[in-house]
Design an enzyme around this catalytic site. Structure first.
Site, PDB file in Angstrom:
ATOM      1  N   ASP A   1      -2.991  -0.866   8.251  1.00  0.00           N
ATOM      2  CA  ASP A   1      -3.946  -1.887   8.678  1.00  0.00           C
ATOM      3  C   ASP A   1      -3.653  -2.399  10.078  1.00  0.00           C
ATOM      4  O   ASP A   1      -4.563  -2.842  10.786  1.00  0.00           O
ATOM      5  CB  ASP A   1      -3.941  -3.062   7.691  1.00  0.00           C
ATOM      6  CG  ASP A   1      -4.679  -2.730   6.396  1.00  0.00           C
ATOM      7  OD1 ASP A   1      -5.467  -1.773   6.404  1.00  0.00           O
ATOM      8  OD2 ASP A   1      -4.460  -3.428   5.394  1.00  0.00           O
TER       9      ASP A   1
ATOM     10  N   ASP B   1      -2.151  -1.751  -1.267  1.00  0.00           N
ATOM     11  CA  ASP B   1      -3.089  -2.783  -0.829  1.00  0.00           C
ATOM     12  C   ASP B   1      -3.767  -2.389   0.485  1.00  0.00           C
ATOM     13  O   ASP B   1      -4.329  -3.237   1.169  1.00  0.00           O
ATOM     14  CB  ASP B   1      -2.355  -4.127  -0.674  1.00  0.00           C
ATOM     15  CG  ASP B   1      -3.296  -5.318  -0.747  1.00  0.00           C
ATOM     16  OD1 ASP B   1      -4.471  -5.114  -1.128  1.00  0.00           O
ATOM     17  OD2 ASP B   1      -2.885  -6.433  -0.415  1.00  0.00           O
TER      18      ASP B   1
ATOM     19  N   ASP C   1       8.332  -1.508  -0.836  1.00  0.00           N
ATOM     20  CA  ASP C   1       9.059  -2.248   0.190  1.00  0.00           C
ATOM     21  C   ASP C   1       8.743  -3.737   0.210  1.00  0.00           C
ATOM     22  O   ASP C   1       9.556  -4.536   0.676  1.00  0.00           O
ATOM     23  CB  ASP C   1       8.734  -1.679   1.577  1.00  0.00           C
ATOM     24  CG  ASP C   1       7.317  -2.046   2.019  1.00  0.00           C
ATOM     25  OD1 ASP C   1       7.164  -2.916   2.899  1.00  0.00           O
ATOM     26  OD2 ASP C   1       6.352  -1.495   1.461  1.00  0.00           O
TER      27      ASP C   1
ATOM     28  N   ASP D   1       2.079   1.685   2.669  1.00  0.00           N
ATOM     29  CA  ASP D   1       2.534   1.197   3.975  1.00  0.00           C
ATOM     30  C   ASP D   1       4.026   0.883   3.955  1.00  0.00           C
ATOM     31  O   ASP D   1       4.529   0.223   3.035  1.00  0.00           O
ATOM     32  CB  ASP D   1       1.761  -0.064   4.370  1.00  0.00           C
ATOM     33  CG  ASP D   1       0.289   0.215   4.612  1.00  0.00           C
ATOM     34  OD1 ASP D   1      -0.041   1.329   5.058  1.00  0.00           O
ATOM     35  OD2 ASP D   1      -0.540  -0.679   4.350  1.00  0.00           O
TER      36      ASP D   1
ATOM     37  N   ASP E   1       4.270   2.788  -3.286  1.00  0.00           N
ATOM     38  CA  ASP E   1       3.503   1.982  -2.351  1.00  0.00           C
ATOM     39  C   ASP E   1       3.155   2.916  -1.182  1.00  0.00           C
ATOM     40  O   ASP E   1       3.656   4.048  -1.103  1.00  0.00           O
ATOM     41  CB  ASP E   1       4.354   0.785  -1.913  1.00  0.00           C
ATOM     42  CG  ASP E   1       3.712  -0.014  -0.800  1.00  0.00           C
ATOM     43  OD1 ASP E   1       2.517  -0.349  -0.928  1.00  0.00           O
ATOM     44  OD2 ASP E   1       4.392  -0.295   0.201  1.00  0.00           O
TER      45      ASP E   1
END
Length: 245
Positions: A19, A99, A175, A10, A8
C-alpha cells in the site's frame, strides 16, 4: 494429513508494504498532507480508497500502477520457500491472509512466477472501476474489537479451518499486530512465526499467556523453509513414507 502454511503478505512474503509502495507510481512519489492526515486508526482500507482515487486523479493508469507493483521484491528466501511449497502440494497447502488487496497481491505473485504455490488468498476485494481506478472494498464484517473494521484474520482462519480436513500442523507466518489475533487460535502442535524485529514478535513476548502454539522467530524465508522441511520429515518418519524434497 497435510501441513498448512499461512502467510501474511506485506513485510512477510514481500519485503515492503504494498500500500505504501504504490505511491512510487506518482510523479513526485508523495501524497499531499491533507490526504496523509485523513487516516483514522482501524480504517486503513478507506484511507487506501482515497489514495487510489488521488493516484487516478493524477492521470496514473492502472497499467502504470501494476508495473510498479510488480517491482516489489520478495523477502529474502521466500522464492525458495514458495518453490518448495509448489513442488510439494501433496503435503502442503498454502494460503495468504492479508489486509492488502486482491489486485496488488495477484499482480505481485504472478510477477514472481510462483502464484501456483498459493491455494487461496483472503484479502480485501479490489477491482478497476468505471473511472479506470483501483477500488478497494472491505473483506468482511466482524465483531472483534482488536482488529481493523475490514478484516479479522482470526475469523478468516477459523472459517477456513472449519471447512477443510484437519491439518497435522499449521504454521502461521507474519509480522504485524493484526497477526496476533489469528496466532491466538492455533493449537498446541502448531507454530506461529513472527518476523524478527517487527511488531508481532514483541507482542508475542508480552502476551504469551493463553497462546498454545510454539513461537519461532524468523528473519528469512530460508529459516521458515528449514522448519517446514523438518516438520515434514518428522511426519514422514512417523508414517514411513518418502520425505519431500
Amino acid at each position: 494429513m497435510k501441513t498448512l502454511m499461512v502467510f501474511d503478505f506485506d513485510h512477510t512474503l514481500i519485503d515492503d508494504n504494498s500500500d505504501m509502495w504504490v505511491i512510487r507510481c506518482l510523479p513526485d512519489q508523495t501524497l499531499p498532507d491533507k490526504l496523509n492526515n485523513s487516516y483514522r486508526k482501524g480504517h486503513w482500507t478507506e484511507f487506501m480508497g482515497r489514495v487510489m482515487d488521488y493516484i487516478g486523479e493524477q492521470d496514473v493508469s492502472v497499467e502504470r500502477v501494476r508495473a510498479e507493483m510488480e517491482r516489489i521484491p520478495l523477502t529474502a528466501g521466500m522464492s525458495e520457500l514458495l518453490t518448495f511449497i509448489s513442488r510439494n502440494k501433496s503435503d502442503v497447502d498454502c494460503v495468504v491472509i492479508s489486509d492488502a488487496n486482491a489486485l496488488f497481491i495477484d499482480w505481485i505473485l504472478c510477477a514472481t512466477g510462483l502464484r501456483s504455490a498459493v491455494d487461496c488468498v483472503f484479502t480485501n476485494p479490489a477491482r478497476v472501476n468505471a473511472l479506470g481506478r483501483v477500488e478497494v472494498l472491505h473483506h468482511h464484517t466482524h465483531d472483534c474489537r482488536r482488529c481493523p473494521v475490514n478484516m479479522c484474520k482470526r475469523k478468516v482462519l477459523e472459517t477456513y479451518l472449519a471447512q477443510e480436513d484437519e491439518y497435522s500442523r499449521v504454521f502461521y507466518v507474519g509480522d504485524g499486530t493484526n497477526d496476533f489475533c489469528p496466532a491466538s487460535c492455533l493449537r498446541g502442535g502448531d507454530v506461529v512465526m513472527p518476523r524478527k524485529g517487527y511488531a508481532l514478535e514483541e507482542l508475542l513476548e508480552d502476551k504469551r499467556d493463553g497462546l498454545h502454539a510454539s513461537v519461532i522467530a524468523w528473519s528469512s524465508g530460508t529459516q521458515i523453509l528449514h522448519e517446514l522441511q523438518a516438520s515434514l520429515s518428522s511426519t514422514t518418519r512417523t508414517n514411513g513414507s518418502e520425505a519431500p524434497s
